[in-house]
Scaffold this motif. Structure first.
Motif, PDB file in Angstrom:
ATOM      1  N   ALA A   1      -6.467   3.431  46.270  1.00 43.42           N
ATOM      2  CA  ALA A   1      -7.859   3.722  46.630  1.00 43.42           C
ATOM      3  C   ALA A   1      -7.934   4.900  47.601  1.00 43.42           C
ATOM      4  CB  ALA A   1      -8.513   2.488  47.226  1.00 43.42           C
ATOM      5  N   TYR A   2      -7.078   4.924  48.614  1.00 44.22           N
ATOM      6  CA  TYR A   2      -7.082   6.041  49.562  1.00 44.22           C
ATOM      7  C   TYR A   2      -6.738   7.340  48.850  1.00 44.22           C
ATOM      8  CZ  TYR A   2      -7.317   2.769  53.500  1.00 44.22           C
ATOM      9  OH  TYR A   2      -7.702   1.805  54.382  1.00 44.22           O
ATOM     10  N   TYR A   3      -5.769   7.291  47.950  1.00 44.80           N
ATOM     11  CA  TYR A   3      -5.388   8.500  47.211  1.00 44.80           C
ATOM     12  C   TYR A   3      -6.563   9.017  46.384  1.00 44.80           C
ATOM     13  CZ  TYR A   3      -3.185  11.699  43.993  1.00 44.80           C
ATOM     14  OH  TYR A   3      -2.888  12.813  43.254  1.00 44.80           O
ATOM     15  N   LYS A   4      -7.199   8.122  45.635  1.00 46.22           N
ATOM     16  CA  LYS A   4      -8.334   8.533  44.806  1.00 46.22           C
ATOM     17  C   LYS A   4      -9.447   9.138  45.658  1.00 46.22           C
ATOM     18  CE  LYS A   4      -7.150   7.367  40.631  1.00 46.22           C
ATOM     19  NZ  LYS A   4      -7.013   8.344  39.576  1.00 46.22           N
ATOM     20  N   ARG A   5      -9.727   8.537  46.808  1.00 45.34           N
ATOM     21  CA  ARG A   5     -10.771   9.061  47.695  1.00 45.34           C
ATOM     22  C   ARG A   5     -10.335  10.401  48.281  1.00 45.34           C
ATOM     23  NH1 ARG A   5     -14.887  11.039  48.820  1.00 45.34           N
ATOM     24  NH2 ARG A   5     -15.939  10.718  50.777  1.00 45.34           N
ATOM     25  N   ALA A   6      -9.071  10.517  48.661  1.00 45.72           N
ATOM     26  CA  ALA A   6      -8.569  11.742  49.286  1.00 45.72           C
ATOM     27  C   ALA A   6      -8.636  12.940  48.344  1.00 45.72           C
ATOM     28  CB  ALA A   6      -7.142  11.538  49.774  1.00 45.72           C
ATOM     29  N   ILE A   7      -8.397  12.689  47.067  1.00 44.91           N
ATOM     30  CA  ILE A   7      -8.461  13.807  46.119  1.00 44.91           C
ATOM     31  C   ILE A   7      -9.851  13.946  45.531  1.00 44.91           C
ATOM     32  CG2 ILE A   7      -5.989  13.731  45.615  1.00 44.91           C
ATOM     33  CD1 ILE A   7      -6.721  12.391  42.925  1.00 44.91           C
ATOM     34  N   ASP A   8     -10.758  13.073  45.997  1.00 45.04           N
ATOM     35  CA  ASP A   8     -12.172  13.151  45.648  1.00 45.04           C
ATOM     36  C   ASP A   8     -12.436  13.020  44.161  1.00 45.04           C
ATOM     37  OD1 ASP A   8     -14.780  13.203  46.581  1.00 45.04           O
ATOM     38  OD2 ASP A   8     -14.969  15.370  46.327  1.00 45.04           O
ATOM     39  N   GLU A   9     -11.701  12.124  43.528  1.00 45.64           N
ATOM     40  CA  GLU A   9     -12.001  11.842  42.123  1.00 45.64           C
ATOM     41  C   GLU A   9     -13.312  11.081  42.055  1.00 45.64           C
ATOM     42  OE1 GLU A   9      -9.101  10.146  39.611  1.00 45.64           O
ATOM     43  OE2 GLU A   9      -7.777  11.854  39.805  1.00 45.64           O
ATOM     44  N   PRO A  10     -14.029  11.240  40.978  1.00 47.72           N
ATOM     45  CA  PRO A  10     -15.294  10.511  40.858  1.00 47.72           C
ATOM     46  C   PRO A  10     -15.067   8.998  40.885  1.00 47.72           C
ATOM     47  CG  PRO A  10     -14.897  11.924  38.944  1.00 47.72           C
ATOM     48  CD  PRO A  10     -13.719  12.044  39.844  1.00 47.72           C
ATOM     49  N   TYR A  11     -16.084   8.310  41.308  1.00 46.94           N
ATOM     50  CA  TYR A  11     -16.027   6.853  41.344  1.00 46.94           C
ATOM     51  C   TYR A  11     -15.695   6.317  39.953  1.00 46.94           C
ATOM     52  CZ  TYR A  11     -17.508   2.061  41.853  1.00 46.94           C
ATOM     53  OH  TYR A  11     -17.545   0.704  41.855  1.00 46.94           O
ATOM     54  N   VAL A  12     -14.826   5.324  39.913  1.00 45.63           N
ATOM     55  CA  VAL A  12     -14.420   4.716  38.643  1.00 45.63           C
ATOM     56  C   VAL A  12     -15.463   3.668  38.275  1.00 45.63           C
ATOM     57  CG1 VAL A  12     -12.618   3.415  37.475  1.00 45.63           C
ATOM     58  CG2 VAL A  12     -12.012   5.085  39.223  1.00 45.63           C
ATOM     59  N   ASN A  13     -16.006   3.764  37.062  1.00 50.75           N
ATOM     60  CA  ASN A  13     -17.069   2.829  36.692  1.00 50.75           C
ATOM     61  C   ASN A  13     -16.501   1.480  36.245  1.00 50.75           C
ATOM     62  OD1 ASN A  13     -16.491   2.833  33.865  1.00 50.75           O
ATOM     63  ND2 ASN A  13     -17.526   4.793  33.695  1.00 50.75           N
ATOM     64  N   ASN A  14     -17.357   0.510  36.181  1.00 51.73           N
ATOM     65  CA  ASN A  14     -16.948  -0.861  35.862  1.00 51.73           C
ATOM     66  C   ASN A  14     -16.317  -1.004  34.482  1.00 51.73           C
ATOM     67  OD1 ASN A  14     -17.905  -1.726  38.305  1.00 51.73           O
ATOM     68  ND2 ASN A  14     -19.872  -2.409  37.500  1.00 51.73           N
TER      69      ASN A  14
END
Length: 92
Positions: free
Chosen positions: A35-48
């Motif tokens: 989760a921190y990695y995804k936020r750090a690289i600013d990937e779009p929110y993963v949908n349900n």
């Protein structure tokens, strides 16, 4: 720490984590790192739709991602680095 220093340190932490055996890291910590990695690289929110509703791991992953949406990219990088430094003491 400057933005450039933070980015270099984050990249080094990611490279270190990528070289290590992930199965030795507790699942909950793996999900936080993800989760921190995804936020750090600013990937779009993963949908349900990308998560199976009956998959417990997917539910925990979704929870971890939702929790980090409230922090900045820089905070995510700092937290990611801290976890990696705790797991794998330097030098690396």
């Amino acid at each position: 720490m400057t933005k450039e220093e933070l980015n270099k340190k984050f990249q080094a932490a990611f490279e270190k984590a990528s070289q290590e055996e992930q199965s030795l890291v507790p699942l909950e910590l793996q999900l936080h790192l993800y989760a921190y990695y995804k936020r750090a690289i600013d990937e779009p929110y993963v949908n349900n739709r990308s998560f199976e509703t009956n998959d417990l791991r997917s539910a925990f992953k979704m929870n971890a991602i939702i929790q980090v949406q409230q922090i900045t990219k820089e905070e995510a990088k700092e937290r990611y680095i801290k976890i990696i430094e705790d797991l794998y003491p330097k030098p690396w």
